[in-house]
Motif scaffolding. Structure first.
Motif, mmCIF file in Angstrom:
data_model
loop_
_atom_site.group_PDB
_atom_site.id
_atom_site.type_symbol
_atom_site.label_atom_id
_atom_site.label_comp_id
_atom_site.label_asym_id
_atom_site.label_seq_id
_atom_site.Cartn_x
_atom_site.Cartn_y
_atom_site.Cartn_z
ATOM 1 N N ARG A 15 0.815 -1.215 0.000
ATOM 2 C CA ARG A 15 0.000 0.000 0.000
ATOM 3 C C ARG A 15 0.849 1.266 0.000
ATOM 4 N N ALA A 16 1.774 1.380 0.912
ATOM 5 C CA ALA A 16 2.536 2.621 1.062
ATOM 6 C C ALA A 16 3.691 2.711 0.070
ATOM 7 N N GLN A 17 4.338 1.586 -0.181
ATOM 8 C CA GLN A 17 5.487 1.595 -1.093
ATOM 9 C C GLN A 17 5.520 0.272 -1.848
ATOM 10 N N MET A 18 5.656 0.373 -3.152
ATOM 11 C CA MET A 18 5.730 -0.831 -3.970
ATOM 12 C C MET A 18 7.155 -1.341 -4.001
ATOM 13 N N GLU A 44 -3.472 -3.525 -3.070
ATOM 14 C CA GLU A 44 -4.054 -2.189 -3.106
ATOM 15 C C GLU A 44 -4.117 -1.733 -4.566
ATOM 16 N N ASP A 45 -3.521 -0.606 -4.935
ATOM 17 C CA ASP A 45 -3.595 -0.128 -6.323
ATOM 18 C C ASP A 45 -2.387 -0.591 -7.132
ATOM 19 N N ARG A 46 -1.670 -1.592 -6.642
ATOM 20 C CA ARG A 46 -0.504 -2.117 -7.363
ATOM 21 C C ARG A 46 -0.873 -3.354 -8.195
ATOM 22 N N PHE A 47 -2.165 -3.607 -8.340
ATOM 23 C CA PHE A 47 -2.658 -4.709 -9.159
ATOM 24 C C PHE A 47 -3.005 -4.168 -10.543
ATOM 25 N N PRO A 48 -2.681 -4.894 -11.611
ATOM 26 C CA PRO A 48 -2.949 -4.395 -12.973
ATOM 27 C C PRO A 48 -4.411 -4.578 -13.385
ATOM 28 N N VAL A 56 -7.492 2.645 -12.050
ATOM 29 C CA VAL A 56 -7.242 2.512 -10.610
ATOM 30 C C VAL A 56 -5.807 2.061 -10.341
ATOM 31 N N ALA A 57 -5.217 1.324 -11.249
ATOM 32 C CA ALA A 57 -3.861 0.796 -11.052
ATOM 33 C C ALA A 57 -2.849 1.926 -10.995
ATOM 34 N N GLY A 58 -1.977 1.868 -9.984
ATOM 35 C CA GLY A 58 -0.924 2.864 -9.852
ATOM 36 C C GLY A 58 0.110 2.717 -10.954
ATOM 37 N N SER A 59 0.879 3.761 -11.151
ATOM 38 C CA SER A 59 1.889 3.728 -12.213
ATOM 39 C C SER A 59 2.976 2.689 -11.935
ATOM 40 N N ASP A 60 3.123 2.287 -10.670
ATOM 41 C CA ASP A 60 4.130 1.284 -10.315
ATOM 42 C C ASP A 60 3.513 -0.095 -10.053
ATOM 43 N N TYR A 93 -8.565 4.477 -2.495
ATOM 44 C CA TYR A 93 -7.636 4.680 -3.608
ATOM 45 C C TYR A 93 -8.373 4.676 -4.945
ATOM 46 N N ALA A 94 -9.429 3.900 -5.050
ATOM 47 C CA ALA A 94 -10.206 3.868 -6.296
ATOM 48 C C ALA A 94 -11.067 5.120 -6.434
ATOM 49 N N LEU A 95 -11.495 5.671 -5.314
ATOM 50 C CA LEU A 95 -12.363 6.849 -5.363
ATOM 51 C C LEU A 95 -11.611 8.110 -5.770
ATOM 52 N N ARG A 96 -10.287 8.049 -5.801
ATOM 53 C CA ARG A 96 -9.485 9.191 -6.271
ATOM 54 C C ARG A 96 -9.489 9.298 -7.794
ATOM 55 N N VAL A 97 -9.878 8.221 -8.457
ATOM 56 C CA VAL A 97 -9.928 8.208 -9.921
ATOM 57 C C VAL A 97 -11.242 8.861 -10.350
#
Length: 112
Positions: A15-18, A44-48, A56-60, A93-97
């Motif tokens: 969650r905090a750091q990938m 968390e948002d580190r899933f593709p 929703v997926a983070g850039s990392d 994290y999804a609601l930020r999109v």
């Protein structure tokens, strides 16, 4: 190393750091060597995510192929992977999109 516990697990929390893909593989190897047999993997948002959830997926986020390789490696090492999927109350994290922002509760002033 043998352990009398049927489940000996670790929690990998992204969650905090990938963590890098290489580091995740090193951690899996270490866990197996230390006698662990289960990994609770919190993406968390580190899933593709795909489809409507793609944004929703983070850039990392891990790639699908990286997840497949990690799962193969875990299976070969005798590690059971338990993916932690958040319930609705933990999807901020999804609601930020923008696509899903409309689903968020309106902000309120607690001092009113």
């Amino acid at each position: 190393m043998t352990c009398p516990l049927p489940i000996r697990g670790a929690h990998i929390d992204c969650r905090a750091q990938m963590l890098t893909f290489t580091r995740l593989k090193e951690i899996y190897a270490d866990l197996a060597r230390w006698g662990y047999n289960t990994v609770l993997f919190e993406y968390e948002d580190r899933f593709p995510f795909r489809g409507k959830q793609h944004g929703v997926a983070g850039s990392d986020a891990l790639t699908r192929e990286e997840i497949r390789e990690l799962n193969r490696m875990a299976r070969n090492l005798g590690l059971r992977i338990m993916p932690l999927v958040q319930c609705l109350g933990h999807l901020e994290y999804a609601l930020r999109v923008p696509t899903f922002g409309r689903l968020a509760e309106p902000a309120s002033d607690p001092f009113k």
